[in-house]
Scaffold this active site. Structure first.
Site, PDB file in Angstrom:
ATOM      1  N   ASP A 122       3.262   0.176  -9.165  1.00  0.00           N
ATOM      2  CA  ASP A 122       2.508   0.271  -7.906  1.00  0.00           C
ATOM      3  C   ASP A 122       2.538  -1.068  -7.158  1.00  0.00           C
ATOM      4  O   ASP A 122       2.215  -1.117  -5.966  1.00  0.00           O
ATOM      5  CB  ASP A 122       1.029   0.605  -8.197  1.00  0.00           C
ATOM      6  CG  ASP A 122       0.673   2.045  -7.846  1.00  0.00           C
ATOM      7  OD1 ASP A 122       1.365   2.639  -7.001  1.00  0.00           O
ATOM      8  OD2 ASP A 122      -0.307   2.555  -8.420  1.00  0.00           O
ATOM      9  N   LYS A 146       3.820  13.085  -7.515  1.00  0.00           N
ATOM     10  CA  LYS A 146       4.560  12.034  -8.223  1.00  0.00           C
ATOM     11  C   LYS A 146       5.249  12.600  -9.466  1.00  0.00           C
ATOM     12  O   LYS A 146       6.408  12.283  -9.747  1.00  0.00           O
ATOM     13  CB  LYS A 146       3.614  10.879  -8.594  1.00  0.00           C
ATOM     14  CG  LYS A 146       3.152  10.076  -7.376  1.00  0.00           C
ATOM     15  CD  LYS A 146       2.005   9.113  -7.664  1.00  0.00           C
ATOM     16  CE  LYS A 146       1.505   8.484  -6.363  1.00  0.00           C
ATOM     17  NZ  LYS A 146       0.379   7.559  -6.530  1.00  0.00           N
ATOM     18  N   GLN A 157      -4.149   6.053 -10.778  1.00  0.00           N
ATOM     19  CA  GLN A 157      -4.421   6.558  -9.429  1.00  0.00           C
ATOM     20  C   GLN A 157      -5.793   6.089  -8.948  1.00  0.00           C
ATOM     21  O   GLN A 157      -6.785   6.189  -9.672  1.00  0.00           O
ATOM     22  CB  GLN A 157      -4.324   8.098  -9.425  1.00  0.00           C
ATOM     23  CG  GLN A 157      -4.404   8.738  -8.060  1.00  0.00           C
ATOM     24  CD  GLN A 157      -3.206   8.412  -7.151  1.00  0.00           C
ATOM     25  OE1 GLN A 157      -2.119   8.090  -7.621  1.00  0.00           O
ATOM     26  NE2 GLN A 157      -3.414   8.476  -5.855  1.00  0.00           N
TER      27      GLN A 157
HETATM   28  N1  GUN Z   1      -4.300   5.989  -4.079  1.00  0.00           N
HETATM   29  C1  GUN Z   1      -3.781   6.110  -2.838  1.00  0.00           C
HETATM   30  N2  GUN Z   1      -2.541   5.594  -2.791  1.00  0.00           N
HETATM   31  C2  GUN Z   1      -2.265   5.126  -4.026  1.00  0.00           C
HETATM   32  C3  GUN Z   1      -1.137   4.496  -4.597  1.00  0.00           C
HETATM   33  O1  GUN Z   1      -0.115   4.222  -3.958  1.00  0.00           O
HETATM   34  N3  GUN Z   1      -1.245   4.176  -5.921  1.00  0.00           N
HETATM   35  C4  GUN Z   1      -2.353   4.429  -6.638  1.00  0.00           C
HETATM   36  N4  GUN Z   1      -2.367   4.063  -7.917  1.00  0.00           N
HETATM   37  N5  GUN Z   1      -3.434   5.024  -6.131  1.00  0.00           N
HETATM   38  C5  GUN Z   1      -3.377   5.372  -4.830  1.00  0.00           C
END
Ligand code: GUN
Length: 291
Positions: free
Chosen positions: A119, A52, A96
């Site tokens: 998100d 990211k 995350q």
């Molecule tokens: N863990 C797995 N996929 C995601 C996501 O799209 N966002 C976040 N914050 N954690 C994750």
């Protein structure tokens, strides 16, 4: 059969975002700034967050990574979220997941200001999506909708079967596919569904999002169906250098020959998720959701 190229589509979407960032810079506007909060050292989470941050650099965003040890208290994490909510430099942020067991993911997600919840996990954004209001849509459902739109796949009046009812994929995609303008007739199936084989065999579009490797077999799919595979299960393999490979929820070799369109694993839905997150951050900076 057309193979839906998620990697290429993600690159196109990211280049469109990069172009828009260039335009914003040229007009002297603020560049989007995404922050990511990472707790602990889980290998998968480290990889996702690094991806990211790298993607932010690629499209010209600013990014901030905030790290905590997995001994961090819930209060410390909530304080950090409170600061990010108030920081005018940060346009959007993510925490995350998964988080250590002693921290409530629900409490953390609810603490994120919906205006910065790129998100799309906060119940305010989920509720707005259900109500058909402008909302940040979670990365995977957003990525699937983008693939369907960009490949010109017909949806109006089509029978769509979604397998899996998770909060971040199955349930939201079932709502998006049934919304006005998309107009699928959606059946949401799950572990207690009876006659799943028969239900799938009637589907024009199948979204497999249950997290069981190679679950959807050839006999469950009708000729000409569109199949979207959301699964990513890591299994050991003696055929790859790394010693493991990724499998989707679809038995690809059996299903693909019957499909009009299908997403591969890897290279289908997965690569779209980072582009979706960047897109939400751009929308946040431009105040396109909450005006
Ligand atoms: N863990 C797995 N996929 C995601 C996501 O799209 N966002 C976040 N914050 N954690 C994750």
């Amino acid at each position: 059969m057309i193979l839906i190229d998620g990697k290429k589509t993600s690159e196109i979407l990211q280049s469109e975002i990069a172009q828009e960032v260039d335009n914003m810079k040229n007009k002297g506007e603020k560049v989007p700034h995404l922050a990511a909060v990472l707790v602990g050292h889980d290998g998968g989470s480290e990889t996702y967050v690094a991806g990211k941050v790298k993607a932010c650099e690629r499209v010209g965003f600013e990014s901030t990574l905030i790290r905590f040890e997995d001994t961090v208290s819930e209060k410390e994490l909530l304080d950090c979220i409170g600061k990010l909510n108030l920081d005018s430099k940060i346009d959007g942020f993510i925490v995350q997941l998964p988080l250590p067991k002693h921290i409530s993911e629900e409490k953390i997600i609810e603490a994120i200001n919906p205006h910065k919840d790129v998100d799309g996990f906060n119940p305010v954004n989920v509720g707005r999506m259900v109500a058909g209001l402008p909302a940040f849509i979670a990365a995977t459902p957003f990525g699937i909708m983008e693939l369907i739109k960009r490949y010109g796949i017909e949806t109006a009046g089509k029978n769509c079967v979604v397998i899996g009812r998770s909060n971040i994929v199955g349930r939201p995609i079932s709502i998006l596919l049934s919304q006005k303008g998309i107009d699928c007739t959606v059946t949401l199936c799950h572990s207690r569904t009876k006659n799943l084989k028969e239900i799938c065999a009637e589907a024009d579009i199948i979204v497999a999002a249950l997290g069981m490797a190679e679950f959807l077999t050839g006999e469950m799919v009708k000729q000409g169906a569109v199949v979207i595979d959301v699964g990513i299960t890591r299994v050991v393999s003696d055929k790859t250098k790394s010693g493991w490979k990724l499998l989707g929820d679809v038995k690809f070799d059996e299903v693909a020959p019957k499909c009009s369109y299908i997403t591969p694993v890897p290279g289908g839905v997965g690569p779209m998720t980072i582009a979706s997150l960047l897109y939400n951050t751009l929308l946040s900076t431009k105040r396109e959701i909450y005006k």
